[in-house]
Motif scaffolding. Structure first.
Motif, PDB file in Angstrom:
ATOM      1  N   VAL A  36      34.027  35.384  40.837  1.00  0.00           N
ATOM      2  CA  VAL A  36      34.585  36.370  39.910  1.00  0.00           C
ATOM      3  C   VAL A  36      35.894  35.804  39.354  1.00  0.00           C
ATOM      4  O   VAL A  36      36.907  35.730  40.053  1.00  0.00           O
ATOM      5  CB  VAL A  36      34.828  37.726  40.607  1.00  0.00           C
ATOM      6  N   SER A  72      30.931  34.774  37.236  1.00  0.00           N
ATOM      7  CA  SER A  72      30.971  36.175  36.823  1.00  0.00           C
ATOM      8  C   SER A  72      32.235  36.454  36.001  1.00  0.00           C
ATOM      9  O   SER A  72      33.344  36.129  36.419  1.00  0.00           O
ATOM     10  CB  SER A  72      30.953  37.104  38.036  1.00  0.00           C
ATOM     11  N   ILE A  74      32.825  39.637  35.140  1.00  0.00           N
ATOM     12  CA  ILE A  74      32.773  41.090  35.265  1.00  0.00           C
ATOM     13  C   ILE A  74      34.139  41.754  35.048  1.00  0.00           C
ATOM     14  O   ILE A  74      34.220  42.856  34.524  1.00  0.00           O
ATOM     15  CB  ILE A  74      32.161  41.489  36.639  1.00  0.00           C
ATOM     16  N   THR A  87      36.642  47.091  40.577  1.00  0.00           N
ATOM     17  CA  THR A  87      35.564  46.121  40.334  1.00  0.00           C
ATOM     18  C   THR A  87      34.359  46.440  41.207  1.00  0.00           C
ATOM     19  O   THR A  87      33.218  46.444  40.740  1.00  0.00           O
ATOM     20  CB  THR A  87      36.062  44.685  40.614  1.00  0.00           C
ATOM     21  N   LEU A  91      30.688  47.456  39.848  1.00  0.00           N
ATOM     22  CA  LEU A  91      29.516  46.643  40.198  1.00  0.00           C
ATOM     23  C   LEU A  91      28.442  47.467  40.904  1.00  0.00           C
ATOM     24  O   LEU A  91      27.256  47.303  40.641  1.00  0.00           O
ATOM     25  CB  LEU A  91      29.930  45.460  41.079  1.00  0.00           C
ATOM     26  N   LYS A  94      26.727  49.510  38.287  1.00  0.00           N
ATOM     27  CA  LYS A  94      25.931  48.684  37.379  1.00  0.00           C
ATOM     28  C   LYS A  94      24.737  48.030  38.078  1.00  0.00           C
ATOM     29  O   LYS A  94      23.695  47.800  37.464  1.00  0.00           O
ATOM     30  CB  LYS A  94      26.845  47.605  36.765  1.00  0.00           C
TER      31      LYS A  94
END
Length: 192
Positions: A36, A72, A74, A87, A91, A94
């Motif tokens: 990430v 990622s 994100i 986060t 996640l 999602k």
């Protein structure tokens, strides 16, 4: 799928990051590790930090030949400043089909109790902790928690800041970087 989240600026990503992530994905119940890339805070002026997408490109190049390691972005579209709890919540909404865990160095675990909503993170997520060489040999207070999973990964004392300084000084850092990342930095002259 069990996903481990390895957060960092990856400025640049180096072989130490890959060794730790690969070790954890191979010697734990994780199916994948997502790198990430943390965005550049709009509130901080840090000239040594490359653009978000340049760092993401390096992570993409470093992981593209490793099916269990993924880049990622994100956090790029989450409101800033962002917190890990946000986060994780995003996640989970999602990707309800995945279970998310965190990956962190033992040095970071020592300050984990200062993170926003750390109790909630600890209650709902496993945290894989890899060893680091530190001057402070005290055991982190949360190491005994059921959701803290120490991993006996190799100790890699290599840092992105060391690599940036070495590049600026004209040193050869090629062995410290994945070949695709070294080629990218060589083409772009970043950090020189």
């Amino acid at each position: 799928m069990q996903i481990g989240l390895f957060f960092g600026s990856f400025n640049p990503i180096h072989i130490g990051h890959l060794i730790i992530a690969n070790y954890i994905v191979e010697y734990s119940n994780l199916d994948q590790v997502w790198f990430v890339v943390t965005p550049h805070s709009p509130f901080k002026k840090k000239s040594t930090l490359l653009d978000n997408y340049q760092r993401l490109e390096m992570v993409y190049r470093a992981t593209k030949d490793h099916p269990k390691l993924k880049p990622s972005d994100i956090e790029f579209n989450l409101p800033q400043p962002n917190y890990t709890i946000n986060t994780l919540t995003y996640l989970q909404e999602k990707h309800p089909e995945h279970t998310f865990s965190l990956i962190m160095g033992q040095d970071n675990l020592k300050s984990f109790h200062k993170w926003k909503n750390y109790e909630l993170i600890l209650k709902n997520h496993h945290i894989y902790v890899y060893p680091r060489i530190t001057q402070d040999n005290t055991t982190p207070p949360l190491i005994e928690h059921n959701n803290i999973l120490p991993i006996d990964a190799p100790i890699i004392e290599l840092s992105s800041s060391f690599i940036r300084q070495a590049i600026k000084a004209g040193k050869n850092v090629k062995p410290m970087l994945p070949e695709n990342v070294w080629n990218y930095l060589d083409e772009t002259s970043f950090y020189k």
